[in-house]
Motif scaffolding. Structure first.
Motif, mmCIF file in Angstrom:
data_model
loop_
_atom_site.group_PDB
_atom_site.id
_atom_site.type_symbol
_atom_site.label_atom_id
_atom_site.label_comp_id
_atom_site.label_asym_id
_atom_site.label_seq_id
_atom_site.Cartn_x
_atom_site.Cartn_y
_atom_site.Cartn_z
ATOM 1 N N PHE A 160 6.444 -29.541 -2.269
ATOM 2 C CA PHE A 160 6.961 -30.299 -1.124
ATOM 3 C C PHE A 160 5.959 -30.283 0.039
ATOM 4 O O PHE A 160 6.312 -30.037 1.194
ATOM 5 C CB PHE A 160 8.330 -29.761 -0.684
ATOM 6 C CG PHE A 160 9.352 -29.819 -1.776
ATOM 7 C CD1 PHE A 160 9.948 -31.016 -2.141
ATOM 8 C CD2 PHE A 160 9.694 -28.675 -2.491
ATOM 9 C CE1 PHE A 160 10.879 -31.083 -3.175
ATOM 10 C CE2 PHE A 160 10.620 -28.722 -3.520
ATOM 11 C CZ PHE A 160 11.210 -29.931 -3.869
ATOM 12 N N VAL A 161 4.696 -30.533 -0.314
ATOM 13 C CA VAL A 161 3.626 -30.532 0.674
ATOM 14 C C VAL A 161 2.720 -31.726 0.448
ATOM 15 O O VAL A 161 2.734 -32.364 -0.611
ATOM 16 C CB VAL A 161 2.769 -29.245 0.580
ATOM 17 C CG1 VAL A 161 3.566 -28.017 0.965
ATOM 18 C CG2 VAL A 161 2.176 -29.096 -0.823
ATOM 19 N N ASP A 162 1.929 -32.030 1.467
ATOM 20 C CA ASP A 162 0.839 -32.984 1.327
ATOM 21 C C ASP A 162 -0.459 -32.247 1.647
ATOM 22 O O ASP A 162 -0.463 -31.041 1.924
ATOM 23 C CB ASP A 162 1.040 -34.183 2.251
ATOM 24 C CG ASP A 162 0.381 -35.458 1.701
ATOM 25 O OD1 ASP A 162 -0.528 -35.318 0.850
ATOM 26 O OD2 ASP A 162 0.748 -36.565 2.125
ATOM 27 N N GLN A 163 -1.553 -32.985 1.639
ATOM 28 C CA GLN A 163 -2.879 -32.401 1.772
ATOM 29 C C GLN A 163 -3.010 -31.526 3.010
ATOM 30 O O GLN A 163 -3.535 -30.408 2.949
ATOM 31 C CB GLN A 163 -3.905 -33.538 1.805
ATOM 32 C CG GLN A 163 -5.343 -33.113 1.987
ATOM 33 C CD GLN A 163 -6.298 -34.271 1.763
ATOM 34 O OE1 GLN A 163 -6.268 -34.914 0.729
ATOM 35 N NE2 GLN A 163 -7.127 -34.544 2.758
ATOM 36 N N GLU A 164 -2.509 -32.006 4.153
ATOM 37 C CA GLU A 164 -2.670 -31.281 5.410
ATOM 38 C C GLU A 164 -1.958 -29.930 5.368
ATOM 39 O O GLU A 164 -2.431 -28.948 5.958
ATOM 40 C CB GLU A 164 -2.144 -32.115 6.580
ATOM 41 C CG GLU A 164 -2.980 -33.354 6.899
ATOM 42 C CD GLU A 164 -2.816 -34.468 5.869
ATOM 43 O OE1 GLU A 164 -1.804 -34.454 5.125
ATOM 44 O OE2 GLU A 164 -3.706 -35.321 5.789
ATOM 45 N N ASP A 165 -0.819 -29.845 4.669
ATOM 46 C CA ASP A 165 -0.073 -28.588 4.596
ATOM 47 C C ASP A 165 -0.871 -27.524 3.845
ATOM 48 O O ASP A 165 -0.930 -26.360 4.261
ATOM 49 C CB ASP A 165 1.268 -28.816 3.885
ATOM 50 C CG ASP A 165 2.127 -29.854 4.577
ATOM 51 O OD1 ASP A 165 2.470 -29.645 5.752
ATOM 52 O OD2 ASP A 165 2.436 -30.879 3.954
ATOM 53 N N VAL A 166 -1.464 -27.922 2.726
ATOM 54 C CA VAL A 166 -2.253 -26.973 1.935
ATOM 55 C C VAL A 166 -3.478 -26.520 2.731
ATOM 56 O O VAL A 166 -3.793 -25.324 2.800
ATOM 57 C CB VAL A 166 -2.685 -27.605 0.601
ATOM 58 C CG1 VAL A 166 -3.508 -26.600 -0.215
ATOM 59 C CG2 VAL A 166 -1.479 -28.070 -0.211
ATOM 60 N N MET A 167 -4.166 -27.467 3.346
ATOM 61 C CA MET A 167 -5.366 -27.128 4.103
ATOM 62 C C MET A 167 -5.035 -26.219 5.285
ATOM 63 O O MET A 167 -5.783 -25.286 5.594
ATOM 64 C CB MET A 167 -6.058 -28.413 4.566
ATOM 65 C CG MET A 167 -6.638 -29.238 3.419
ATOM 66 S SD MET A 167 -7.113 -30.939 3.876
ATOM 67 C CE MET A 167 -8.490 -30.630 4.973
ATOM 68 N N GLU A 168 -3.921 -26.463 5.941
ATOM 69 C CA GLU A 168 -3.506 -25.623 7.066
ATOM 70 C C GLU A 168 -3.237 -24.194 6.598
ATOM 71 O O GLU A 168 -3.614 -23.219 7.272
ATOM 72 C CB GLU A 168 -2.250 -26.208 7.710
ATOM 73 C CG GLU A 168 -1.756 -25.434 8.925
ATOM 74 C CD GLU A 168 -0.499 -26.052 9.528
ATOM 75 O OE1 GLU A 168 0.310 -25.301 10.107
ATOM 76 O OE2 GLU A 168 -0.320 -27.273 9.413
ATOM 77 N N MET A 169 -2.601 -24.040 5.427
ATOM 78 C CA MET A 169 -2.307 -22.711 4.895
ATOM 79 C C MET A 169 -3.605 -21.971 4.556
ATOM 80 O O MET A 169 -3.765 -20.785 4.868
ATOM 81 C CB MET A 169 -1.431 -22.831 3.647
ATOM 82 C CG MET A 169 -0.979 -21.495 3.069
ATOM 83 S SD MET A 169 0.077 -20.537 4.179
ATOM 84 C CE MET A 169 1.534 -21.601 4.247
#
Length: 595
Positions: free
Chosen positions: A247-256
């Motif tokens: 339940f994520v997009d690219q920005e969520d993964v990169m932020e983590m």
């Protein structure tokens, strides 16, 4: 024989004894770094993984203990009991330099032969010899610090991801062979005759299946295996901090991931990293000639195509007429280092990686020396130098060809020249994101477009229409984290739609039979609905290499392989007996070279 340990128990590590322990009776254990016999006094530097402490022996205090100390040699293992005292002459070069231990009891736990090389940090011993005796090499403080750094990276990773709701799940070491870009290491099955397991190149498929299973945040310090040519930042077996989120997009993964990197550098190095800049693949290639650029120094690529579009110089003219470009890098204040002889060497390097040649402008004297000046009209050289903002003392290196040649060639020359000029800061960490990678890359051998990523990568929505019509325009929801010119992690948003996944397989040229044979279980899983998900694999070894300031992965791995994928210490790989081969239903077919 060594003495029994009974009745004596270590109370302190060598490097952790301080002036707060003065007056205390303590016990330490370790290896003899060196022994100095002064007649009536003997000094021994005792070493363990925390550091060195000085032991003192007096022949008037205990003759038996003194005799034992006099017999101790380099790398003997000792345990010593004594009283901590303040040193008369402080040694500022070691952490324990304010104290020493006056020894009252000494035990020689093990004697050592003379080692094949001295166990010191500043060593000139050939790496091959050190790797043969790796267990001795690992006694060196510098390597121990590297492995402790690696341990702390793993510790912080687990703490960070646990804190953010991730669940650590192990995935199989023995799995089905599926294409992931490199050759698999295969393991023959004794029970299933003629069939093989593969060691995982990554846990890619399993972590996607965990998302299908509802474990929406997965983490694993995963062992991975790739049978590929080695280099300084590659090993055949390596560790990655493997992560996947639902339940994520690219920005969520990169932020983590960015949060993890900032936490890591803050906790371990005491460094506050700024927000990471983002470059598209196209921008990184055009500015730095690399999709993993080192931005600790400038020397960016400059496009001269418009400036030289009317020149009669056939090299520039031919490149532009064939949809290529003319590009350059300028090395400031480099004319003294980049002599004509050195430029000739750079020309050979450029040719070796695909360029037809290398043009240059070298401004060492009053008038600049230009390798192609006789082909230029009046004023054209001035225009080029103005575009390049050249000043006296500068050198410009110019390549003309297709972009797929000019950019990476200049990218390589940029790194080579920066190292020659010694302009790369040693204690600086520049982390950045690369996004919008091409989905396909052109393969000259097959004369076709081939996948640049694994087949589960999601294309950008605006590029879906080009999958069948214009593959050059398709960009991926893929992202790499780069530090100081080294790729630390690579990831993507995954396809979670069954029909789109089928279409992707087809666009990659896979038949229905191949899809079923290689990925059938994953395709079937998608029929039962997969959440939107994505993740990364962070190279733990590379991360440790960067943070330790090492030049090679071998310096941050306990027992590494060398260039030909062998381990010198244990002579691995090795032959096995015929019985083992018979059990596995295997007959060897050796090449003439091996016979």
């Amino acid at each position: 024989m060594g003495e029994s340990i009974k009745g004596i128990r270590r109370t302190h590590y060598c490097g952790e004894v301080t002036k707060n322990d003065i007056g205390k009776e303590i016990v330490v254990g370790g290896w003899v770094q060196r022994q100095r016999n002064k007649g009536h006094l003997i000094f021994i530097d005792l070493r363990d993984r925390t550091g060195i402490v000085q032991l003192v022996f007096n022949d008037e205090t205990d003759r038996e203990v003194f005799e034992k100390a006099s017999s101790a040699r380099s790398e003997f293992v000792l345990m010593a009991k004594g009283k901590v005292m303040a040193r008369e002459a402080v040694n500022t070069e070691i952490a324990t330099g304010e104290i020493e231990i006056i020894v009252t009891e000494l035990r020689v736990m093990a004697k050592a032969q003379t080692p094949p090389f001295e166990i010191v940090d500043d060593t000139n011993v050939k790496e091959e010899l050190r790797l043969k005796y790796r267990y001795l090499d690992l006694r060196r403080r510098s390597l121990q610090e590297n492995l402790i750094m690696r341990h702390n990276i793993a510790r912080v990773a687990r703490e960070y991801f646990y804190k953010n709701g991730f669940i650590e799940i192990e995935t199989p070491m023995l799995m089905k062979s599926t294409p992931e870009g490199a050759r698999d290491y295969l393991v023959p099955s004794r029970i299933h005759e003629g069939k093989f397991y593969a060691l995982p190149q990554s846990p890619q498929i399993y972590k996607q299946l965990l998302m299908v299973s509802g474990f929406d945040r997965y983490i694993q310090l995963a062992r991975c295996f790739r049978d590929e040519d080695l280099r300084a930042d590659r090993q055949p077996d390596f560790t990655q901090i493997d992560m996947e989120m639902s339940f994520v997009d690219q920005e969520d993964v990169m932020e983590m991931v960015e949060g993890f990197a900032k936490t890591l550098f803050k906790e371990i190095k005491g460094i506050e990293l700024p927000d990471f800049p983002h470059y598209t693949y196209k921008e990184a290639m055009e500015r730095f000639g690399s999709d993993k650029p080192d931005t600790r120094f400038a020397m960016e690529i400059i496009d001269l195509s418009e400036t030289v579009k009317n020149t009669d110089f056939v090299v520039f003219k031919g490149a532009l007429e064939n949809d290529g470009s003319v590009r350059a890098i300028v090395a400031k204040n480099s004319a003294a280092v980049l002599t004509r002889k050195n430029i000739d060497k750079l020309t050979e390097q450029a040719k070796g990686i695909g360029a037809k040649g290398l043009a240059y402008i070298r401004w060492a004297d009053e008038e600049p020396n230009c390798s192609f000046s006789k082909f230029l009209k009046d004023g054209e050289l001035d225009e080029i130098m103005n575009k390049l903002s050249m000043e006296k003392g500068d050198v410009a290196l110019i390549v003309a060809d297709k972009n797929r040649i000019t950019l990476p060639v200049l990218g390589q020359l940029r790194l080579t020249v920066a190292k020659q000029l010694d302009i790369i800061p040693k204690d600086q960490f520049n982390l950045l994101w690369i996004t919008e990678f091409p989905f396909f890359e052109w393969d000259d051998e097959s004369n076709s477009w081939v996948a640049m990523h694994h087949p589960f990568t999601m294309p950008l929505e605006e590029c879906l229409e080009y999958l069948d019509t214009d593959q050059e325009k398709v960009r991926a929801k893929a992202y790499d984290l780069v530090a100081n010119g080294v790729e630390l992690c690579s990831g993507s948003i995954r396809i979670n739609d069954y029909e789109l996944q089928q279409k992707m397989f087809e666009s990659l040229g896979l038949t229905k039979e191949e899809i079923e044979a290689k990925f059938g279980f994953l395709v079937d899983a998608y029929k039962y609905a997969a959440p939107p998900h994505g993740g990364v694999g962070i190279g733990l070894d590379r991360l440790a290499m960067i943070m330790c300031g090492a030049d090679n992965l071998r310096d941050v791995i306990a027992f590494p392989k060398v260039q030909n994928a062998s381990e010198i210490m244990s002579a691995c790989p090795s032959t096995v007996d015929d019985k083992a081969l018979d059990d596995l239903h295997i007959a060897l077919k050796l090449s003439e070279k091996e016979n």
